[in-house]
Scaffold this active site. Structure first.
Site, short mmCIF file in Angstrom:
data_model
loop_
_atom_site.label_atom_id
_atom_site.label_comp_id
_atom_site.label_asym_id
_atom_site.label_seq_id
_atom_site.Cartn_x
_atom_site.Cartn_y
_atom_site.Cartn_z
N ASP A 188 -12.82 1.82 -18.31
CA ASP A 188 -13.93 2.70 -18.62
C ASP A 188 -15.21 2.38 -17.53
O ASP A 188 -15.86 2.79 -17.32
CB ASP A 188 -14.55 2.87 -19.91
CG ASP A 188 -15.11 1.68 -20.70
OD1 ASP A 188 -14.74 0.54 -20.02
OD2 ASP A 188 -15.62 1.42 -21.57
N SER A 189 -15.01 0.82 -16.90
CA SER A 189 -15.71 0.56 -15.79
C SER A 189 -15.64 1.82 -14.83
O SER A 189 -16.69 1.57 -13.67
CB SER A 189 -15.39 -0.64 -15.08
OG SER A 189 -13.67 -0.74 -14.92
N ASP B 182 -8.31 2.57 -21.20
CA ASP B 182 -9.48 1.87 -21.85
C ASP B 182 -9.99 3.11 -22.77
O ASP B 182 -10.31 4.39 -22.32
CB ASP B 182 -10.38 1.66 -20.87
CG ASP B 182 -11.33 0.56 -21.19
OD1 ASP B 182 -10.93 -0.07 -22.53
OD2 ASP B 182 -12.02 -0.13 -20.42
N LYS C 212 -6.80 0.37 -24.62
CA LYS C 212 -7.60 -1.08 -24.80
C LYS C 212 -8.64 -0.41 -25.70
O LYS C 212 -9.25 0.59 -25.27
CB LYS C 212 -7.99 -1.64 -23.59
CG LYS C 212 -9.10 -2.81 -23.84
CD LYS C 212 -9.23 -3.72 -22.56
CE LYS C 212 -10.27 -2.99 -21.73
NZ LYS C 212 -11.71 -2.98 -22.37
N GLU D 241 -12.69 -2.00 -27.30
CA GLU D 241 -13.60 -3.17 -27.60
C GLU D 241 -13.83 -3.52 -28.91
O GLU D 241 -14.02 -2.50 -29.84
CB GLU D 241 -14.94 -2.98 -26.69
CG GLU D 241 -14.70 -2.78 -25.35
CD GLU D 241 -15.98 -2.42 -24.48
OE1 GLU D 241 -17.13 -2.46 -25.04
OE2 GLU D 241 -15.77 -2.22 -23.15
N GLU E 12 -13.88 -11.51 -21.98
CA GLU E 12 -15.08 -11.30 -20.89
C GLU E 12 -16.18 -12.16 -21.03
O GLU E 12 -16.87 -12.04 -22.01
CB GLU E 12 -15.35 -9.81 -20.82
CG GLU E 12 -16.23 -9.37 -19.62
CD GLU E 12 -16.40 -7.99 -19.27
OE1 GLU E 12 -15.57 -7.14 -20.09
OE2 GLU E 12 -17.17 -7.66 -18.47
#
Ligand code: KIV
Length: 300
Positions: free
Chosen positions: A59-60, A98, A128, A130, A197
């Protein structure tokens, strides 16, 4: 009786695709795992050709591709389009989609619904998400539904505001223990790998030793089982400030500006297009065309 090639059963990986259990084998063999982000078909194809094991459609993208100043605005629809493009380009690497902010936080059901969309509509191999804590229930539900899940701990950009900004995490003993416990809990919930991270190298190394699933580090030192970098950071395409853990392997922004600048100059100076860039037509057809134009002019 004729024999026809049998279609692979539903859920069978495409031919040539890295098998998910192979990642744990790579960890056992202490063979480093390379993951890179990608956001379209050409970058998916190039990451595959370069030998990446995993591609993350991060999602960057909200920042690198869509021009936002955080990852929070990324939507399901945007992430589906980008993921589908990457899976059209990449063959061998496992493609991890993501889950964007808001697509999995509300309930297990909503997380399940959105993760299924990534697999069915965008052909992702895994998702993925978070965080730990309440998100453990999401991981459990998705894995129970047959969806491979990658965890993400440490600096989780979707909650950067709560974490006090884009800062390293787990730098006190108490916070490091919390990270360690969260990693164990994510593994127990069924994650097949965990991104760490911006955490101290010593903490990431201890977490890596404690887990049987691979850790993929970004700003987490050399003791993780694999490393990930964002495509635009690695290639020098992101013109914002890069964090200290980024290693830039090329300066494509400069190359692109040079190339596009040369094109602009050529157009202005009438050096482009040249003869070899243009299509001709047979002489007799050209003569007929000219005649026809005279007729058109007379009729007007
Ligand atoms: O969105 C992303 O690109 C990521 C990586 C930095 C791991 O989450």
């Amino acid at each position: 009786m004729t024999t026809r090639p049998r279609k692979p059963a539903a859920g069978t990986p495409a031919p040539g695709k890295l098998a998910l259990p192979e990642l744990a084998q790579l960890k056992l063999r202490r063979q480093p795992i390379a993951m890179v982000t990608a956001y379209d078909a050409p970058s998916g194809r190039l990451a595959d050709a370069a030998g990446a094991d995993l591609i993350l459609v991060g999602d960057s993208a909200a920042m690198t591709v869509l021009g936002h100043d955080s990852t929070v605005p990324a939507t399901m629809e945007e992430m589906l389009v980008l993921t589908r493009a990457v899976t059209r380009g990449a063959r061998r690497p496992l493609v991890v989609a993501d889950m964007p902010f808001g697509s999995f936080q509300v309930s297990d059901e909503e997380a399940m619904h959105n993760a299924i969309r990534f697999l069915k509509e965008a052909r992702a191999d895994a998702v993925k998400l978070e965080g730990a804590g309440p998100m453990l229930s999401r991981v459990h539900a998705l894995v129970g539904g047959g969806i491979p899940v990658m965890g993400h701990l440490g600096l989780t950009p979707q909650s950067a505001t709560m974490l006090g900004g884009f800062k390293a995490q787990g730098r006190t003993a108490q916070k490091a223990v919390r990270l360690y416990e969260d990693a164990l809990a994510l593994e127990a919930a069924g994650c097949f790998a965990i991104v760490l991270e911006a955490v101290p190298a010593a903490v990431a190394a201890r977490i890596t030793e404690a887990l049987s699933v691979p850790t993929i580090g970004i700003g987490a030192g050399a003791g993780t089982d694999g490393q990930v970098l964002v495509w635009h950071d690695l290639l020098g395409l992101y013109e914002g400030n890069s964090p200290r853990f980024v290693k830039q392997y090329a300066d494509l922004a400069t190359e692109i500006k040079k190339a596009v600048g040369a094109f602009v100059e050529d157009v202005r100076e009438r050096r482009f297009p040249e003869e070899r860039h243009t299509y001709a037509m047979p002489e007799e057809e050209l003569a007929l065309f000219e005649e026809a134009l005279e007729d058109v002019a007379e009729r007007r």
